[in-house]
Design a protein around this motif. Structure first.
Motif, PDB file in Angstrom:
ATOM      1  N   SER A  89     -45.497 -14.034 -23.524  1.00  0.00           N
ATOM      2  CA  SER A  89     -45.999 -15.375 -23.878  1.00  0.00           C
ATOM      3  C   SER A  89     -44.917 -16.189 -24.572  1.00  0.00           C
ATOM      4  N   ARG A  90     -44.233 -15.536 -25.542  1.00  0.00           N
ATOM      5  CA  ARG A  90     -43.161 -16.259 -26.229  1.00  0.00           C
ATOM      6  C   ARG A  90     -42.030 -16.617 -25.268  1.00  0.00           C
ATOM      7  N   GLN A  91     -41.720 -15.678 -24.333  1.00  0.00           N
ATOM      8  CA  GLN A  91     -40.659 -15.952 -23.370  1.00  0.00           C
ATOM      9  C   GLN A  91     -41.037 -17.117 -22.457  1.00  0.00           C
ATOM     10  N   GLN A  92     -42.295 -17.138 -21.980  1.00  0.00           N
ATOM     11  CA  GLN A  92     -42.759 -18.239 -21.141  1.00  0.00           C
ATOM     12  C   GLN A  92     -42.725 -19.564 -21.902  1.00  0.00           C
ATOM     13  N   LEU A  96     -40.374 -22.615 -20.947  1.00  0.00           N
ATOM     14  CA  LEU A  96     -40.956 -23.937 -20.683  1.00  0.00           C
ATOM     15  C   LEU A  96     -40.355 -25.001 -21.597  1.00  0.00           C
ATOM     16  N   MET A  97     -40.216 -24.653 -22.880  1.00  0.00           N
ATOM     17  CA  MET A  97     -39.646 -25.612 -23.826  1.00  0.00           C
ATOM     18  C   MET A  97     -38.188 -25.931 -23.486  1.00  0.00           C
ATOM     19  N   ILE A 104     -35.294 -33.467 -20.269  1.00  0.00           N
ATOM     20  CA  ILE A 104     -35.213 -34.678 -21.101  1.00  0.00           C
ATOM     21  C   ILE A 104     -33.753 -35.036 -21.379  1.00  0.00           C
ATOM     22  N   ILE A 105     -32.946 -34.018 -21.724  1.00  0.00           N
ATOM     23  CA  ILE A 105     -31.527 -34.282 -22.010  1.00  0.00           C
ATOM     24  C   ILE A 105     -30.819 -34.786 -20.765  1.00  0.00           C
ATOM     25  N   THR A 106     -31.158 -34.194 -19.587  1.00  0.00           N
ATOM     26  CA  THR A 106     -30.547 -34.661 -18.340  1.00  0.00           C
ATOM     27  C   THR A 106     -30.903 -36.120 -18.067  1.00  0.00           C
ATOM     28  N   LYS A 107     -32.185 -36.456 -18.265  1.00  0.00           N
ATOM     29  CA  LYS A 107     -32.603 -37.846 -18.058  1.00  0.00           C
ATOM     30  C   LYS A 107     -31.916 -38.782 -19.054  1.00  0.00           C
TER      31      LYS A 107
END
Length: 211
Positions: A89-92, A96-97, A104-107
């Protein structure tokens, strides 16, 4: 690295629990009983009932131990499953984060690059517009200077021409006045001459008629 440590810890914890449970299973199931003195006065039926009751108690105790051992053996696996689920769960959530942050950084990088490109284009357009305005201002200034030069030249020539025409008109007026005076005198002289001629002719005719 953190996942390996957590897995190793959970494995060691399960092994310890299993060892503890296995050791507990090998504990002597029945307490030591010393040699019982046979009561010669006791009946044989009573001794058989005690033996059967003791065997039943041992079987029940063994079943309870087996159930406890099964439950204890399932507990580490449940703990490991829960830990693995938490890790997944933490890995997912982490993936995802990180994916969202990367998008967001790419945009933002793309928007920043577009803004820089638009800024460069705007600076070029602004420079071209300023250059065009400067050229138009210089041309307007030159045209205005030409108009002022033409105005000054026209005004100067007009004033010179006005003075010249005024002098010519004055001279012409004087000449006309002189001509009129001369003509007047000439007319007067001719009138006088013609009057005397008429008088002479009249007198001459009168004398001829008298004769």
């Amino acid at each position: 690295m953190s996942n390996a440590k957590k897995t190793g810890k959970s494995k060691f914890l399960g092994d310890d629990l299993n060892d503890l449970i296995n050791k507990s299973q090998f504990v002597k199931e029945s307490p030591k009983t010393g040699p019982q003195k046979r009561n010669k006065s006791a009946a044989p039926a009573i001794q058989e009932d005690d033996v059967s009751r003791l065997m039943i108690d041992q079987q029940v105790s063994m079943k309870k131990r087996k159930i406890s051992a099964c439950q204890a053996s399932e507990t580490p696996q449940k703990v490991r499953d829960a830990i693995m689920q938490q890790i997944e769960s933490r890995q997912q959530c982490n993936d995802l984060m990180l994916n969202n942050l990367s998008n967001i950084i790419t945009k933002l990088d793309a928007n920043q690059a577009q803004m820089i490109e638009n800024q460069d284009k705007l600076e070029q357009l602004t420079g071209a517009l300023l250059k065009c305005i400067q050229q138009s201002s210089a041309a307007h200034k030159q045209n205005l200077k030409l108009l002022w030069d033409f105005h000054d030249t026209f005004k100067k020539r007009y004033e010179e021409m006005n003075v010249l025409h005024k002098a010519e008109n004055e001279k012409l007026s004087e000449e006309i006045e002189d001509d009129l005076k001369n003509l007047e005198q000439k007319l007067i002289m001719e009138t006088k001459r013609s009057g005397w001629d008429n008088v002479r002719r009249t007198i001459f005719h009168a004398m001829q008629n008298d004769l």
